[in-house]
Design a protein around this motif. Structure first.
Motif, PDB file in Angstrom:
ATOM      1  N   ARG A 127       0.895  -1.318   0.008  1.00 33.64           N
ATOM      2  CA  ARG A 127      -0.107   0.041  -0.025  1.00 33.64           C
ATOM      3  C   ARG A 127       0.898   1.297  -0.233  1.00 33.64           C
ATOM      4  O   ARG A 127       1.684   1.452   0.908  1.00 33.64           O
ATOM      5  N   ALA A 128       0.799   2.283  -1.089  1.00 33.70           N
ATOM      6  CA  ALA A 128       1.320   3.441  -0.984  1.00 33.70           C
ATOM      7  C   ALA A 128       0.477   4.399  -0.377  1.00 33.70           C
ATOM      8  O   ALA A 128      -0.762   4.745  -1.134  1.00 33.70           O
ATOM      9  N   LEU A 129       1.023   5.199   0.309  1.00 33.17           N
ATOM     10  CA  LEU A 129       0.039   6.289   1.043  1.00 33.17           C
ATOM     11  C   LEU A 129       0.801   7.573   0.817  1.00 33.17           C
ATOM     12  O   LEU A 129       2.149   7.590   0.753  1.00 33.17           O
ATOM     13  N   GLY A 130      -0.094   8.662   0.556  1.00 31.72           N
ATOM     14  CA  GLY A 130       0.582   9.868   0.124  1.00 31.72           C
ATOM     15  C   GLY A 130      -0.423  10.974  -0.617  1.00 31.72           C
ATOM     16  O   GLY A 130      -1.328  11.079  -0.324  1.00 31.72           O
ATOM     17  N   ASP A 131       0.518  11.864  -1.701  1.00 28.67           N
ATOM     18  CA  ASP A 131      -0.131  12.920  -2.234  1.00 28.67           C
ATOM     19  C   ASP A 131       0.148  12.632  -3.742  1.00 28.67           C
ATOM     20  O   ASP A 131       0.159  11.463  -4.358  1.00 28.67           O
ATOM     21  N   SER A 132       0.209  13.776  -4.505  1.00 28.35           N
ATOM     22  CA  SER A 132       0.525  13.653  -6.002  1.00 28.35           C
ATOM     23  C   SER A 132       1.658  12.956  -6.360  1.00 28.35           C
ATOM     24  O   SER A 132       2.047  12.621  -7.293  1.00 28.35           O
ATOM     25  N   TYR A 133       2.888  12.994  -5.384  1.00 28.92           N
ATOM     26  CA  TYR A 133       4.154  12.484  -5.745  1.00 28.92           C
ATOM     27  C   TYR A 133       3.858  11.157  -5.770  1.00 28.92           C
ATOM     28  O   TYR A 133       4.622  10.285  -6.306  1.00 28.92           O
TER      29      TYR A 133
ATOM     30  N   ALA B 193      -4.088   7.955  -2.020  1.00 28.59           N
ATOM     31  CA  ALA B 193      -3.275   9.176  -2.370  1.00 28.59           C
ATOM     32  C   ALA B 193      -3.953  10.258  -3.048  1.00 28.59           C
ATOM     33  O   ALA B 193      -4.739   9.621  -4.227  1.00 28.59           O
ATOM     34  N   THR B 194      -3.969  11.171  -3.016  1.00 27.85           N
ATOM     35  CA  THR B 194      -4.798  12.138  -3.849  1.00 27.85           C
ATOM     36  C   THR B 194      -3.864  13.529  -3.798  1.00 27.85           C
ATOM     37  O   THR B 194      -3.378  13.888  -2.902  1.00 27.85           O
ATOM     38  N   THR B 195      -3.816  14.327  -5.072  1.00 28.27           N
ATOM     39  CA  THR B 195      -3.130  15.266  -5.256  1.00 28.27           C
ATOM     40  C   THR B 195      -3.791  16.380  -4.249  1.00 28.27           C
ATOM     41  O   THR B 195      -5.008  16.397  -4.046  1.00 28.27           O
ATOM     42  N   GLY B 196      -2.881  17.101  -3.861  1.00 26.07           N
ATOM     43  CA  GLY B 196      -3.186  18.095  -2.938  1.00 26.07           C
ATOM     44  C   GLY B 196      -3.327  17.726  -1.344  1.00 26.07           C
ATOM     45  O   GLY B 196      -3.413  18.662  -0.333  1.00 26.07           O
ATOM     46  N   TRP B 197      -3.149  16.492  -1.016  1.00 28.77           N
ATOM     47  CA  TRP B 197      -3.623  15.891   0.132  1.00 28.77           C
ATOM     48  C   TRP B 197      -2.431  16.531   1.296  1.00 28.77           C
ATOM     49  O   TRP B 197      -1.164  16.426   0.860  1.00 28.77           O
ATOM     50  N   THR B 198      -2.788  16.815   2.305  1.00 30.70           N
ATOM     51  CA  THR B 198      -1.864  17.188   3.343  1.00 30.70           C
ATOM     52  C   THR B 198      -1.922  15.910   4.328  1.00 30.70           C
ATOM     53  O   THR B 198      -2.452  15.115   4.230  1.00 30.70           O
ATOM     54  N   THR B 199      -1.015  15.868   5.315  1.00 29.81           N
ATOM     55  CA  THR B 199      -0.815  14.680   6.158  1.00 29.81           C
ATOM     56  C   THR B 199      -2.387  14.564   6.954  1.00 29.81           C
ATOM     57  O   THR B 199      -2.837  13.576   7.045  1.00 29.81           O
ATOM     58  N   TRP B 200      -2.862  15.707   7.169  1.00 31.27           N
ATOM     59  CA  TRP B 200      -4.051  15.599   8.021  1.00 31.27           C
ATOM     60  C   TRP B 200      -5.022  15.068   6.976  1.00 31.27           C
ATOM     61  O   TRP B 200      -6.075  14.292   7.476  1.00 31.27           O
ATOM     62  N   ASN B 201      -5.390  15.408   5.555  1.00 28.42           N
ATOM     63  CA  ASN B 201      -6.234  14.670   4.676  1.00 28.42           C
ATOM     64  C   ASN B 201      -6.023  13.390   4.756  1.00 28.42           C
ATOM     65  O   ASN B 201      -6.888  12.444   4.635  1.00 28.42           O
ATOM     66  N   LEU B 202      -4.801  12.733   4.704  1.00 28.84           N
ATOM     67  CA  LEU B 202      -4.544  11.493   4.630  1.00 28.84           C
ATOM     68  C   LEU B 202      -5.030  10.705   5.797  1.00 28.84           C
ATOM     69  O   LEU B 202      -5.524   9.686   5.664  1.00 28.84           O
ATOM     70  N   ILE B 203      -4.681  11.196   7.039  1.00 27.68           N
ATOM     71  CA  ILE B 203      -5.309  10.708   8.199  1.00 27.68           C
ATOM     72  C   ILE B 203      -6.832  10.666   8.190  1.00 27.68           C
ATOM     73  O   ILE B 203      -7.463   9.490   8.636  1.00 27.68           O
ATOM     74  N   ALA B 204      -7.407  11.531   7.693  1.00 30.08           N
ATOM     75  CA  ALA B 204      -8.841  11.654   7.791  1.00 30.08           C
ATOM     76  C   ALA B 204      -9.381  10.455   6.741  1.00 30.08           C
ATOM     77  O   ALA B 204     -10.300   9.940   6.949  1.00 30.08           O
ATOM     78  N   ALA B 205      -8.770  10.350   5.523  1.00 30.61           N
ATOM     79  CA  ALA B 205      -9.000   9.319   4.479  1.00 30.61           C
ATOM     80  C   ALA B 205      -8.929   8.052   5.288  1.00 30.61           C
ATOM     81  O   ALA B 205      -9.854   7.090   4.879  1.00 30.61           O
ATOM     82  N   LEU B 206      -7.758   7.497   5.736  1.00 34.47           N
ATOM     83  CA  LEU B 206      -7.532   6.417   6.431  1.00 34.47           C
ATOM     84  C   LEU B 206      -8.711   6.238   7.329  1.00 34.47           C
ATOM     85  O   LEU B 206      -9.040   5.100   7.846  1.00 34.47           O
ATOM     86  N   ASN B 207      -9.070   7.209   8.220  1.00 35.16           N
ATOM     87  CA  ASN B 207     -10.048   6.940   9.210  1.00 35.16           C
ATOM     88  C   ASN B 207     -11.331   6.645   8.559  1.00 35.16           C
ATOM     89  O   ASN B 207     -12.074   5.988   9.389  1.00 35.16           O
ATOM     90  N   ASN B 208     -11.677   7.107   7.594  1.00 33.54           N
ATOM     91  CA  ASN B 208     -12.913   6.927   6.901  1.00 33.54           C
ATOM     92  C   ASN B 208     -12.980   5.562   6.242  1.00 33.54           C
ATOM     93  O   ASN B 208     -14.008   5.086   5.557  1.00 33.54           O
TER      94      ASN B 208
END
Length: 150
Positions: free
Chosen positions: A54-60, A94-109
């Motif tokens: 599983r790859a977690l992150g943002d646009s990179y 992972a999604t373009t524009g995500w911050t660490t907070w966005n990733l935490i929220a996505a994983l929680n959901n």
């Protein structure tokens, strides 16, 4: 920056594993010709032959505007294959524009974040771009790192 910040032990383990993997197939000629005796490792079960990644992150991480074969998770999978590590399942959160907070929220959901053998975490550029504090980044990144290790 790595030398000025004190990191937790799991961070160093993850970094070591990421950088040591390509060198794990290097061998030296043995000095002693006697076969080694049994070790505690001999009683452990064999590792799996295929892994879930599983790859977690943002646009990179997802490689926005980059050909599929040049995206980070695909390159990591290909590198692992050269070490006889087969990735059976590749998943990205992972999604373009995500911050660490966005990733935490996505994983929680989304409860599908368990059961992966390998997790990479590549996030932070949007925290900086959006002017978020370094303290917030380190707190949230540490949360994500510990969750990835767990």
């Amino acid at each position: 920056m790595l030398l000025t910040k004190k990191y937790s032990a799991p961070f160093y383990v993850m970094i070591f594993l990421l950088f040591a993997m390509p060198f794990s197939s290097c061998t030296k000629d043995p000095v002693d010709t006697e076969p080694p005796g049994p070790t505690p490792m001999d009683s452990l079960p064999a590792p799996p032959t295929t892994y879930k990644y599983r790859a977690l992150g943002d646009s990179y991480t997802i490689g926005q505007s980059v050909p599929i074969d040049q995206r980070f998770p695909v390159q990591a999978t290909l590198l692992l294959a050269t070490q006889q590590v087969t990735i059976q399942q590749l998943s990205a959160a992972a999604t373009t524009g995500w911050t660490t907070w966005n990733l935490i929220a996505a994983l929680n959901n989304n409860n599908s974040g368990n059961g992966f053998d390998l997790v990479t975490l590549l996030i932070g550029v949007n925290n900086q771009f959006q002017g978020r504090s370094k303290e917030e980044y380190w707190l949230e990144f540490t949360t994500l790192l510990n969750r990835s290790i767990a």
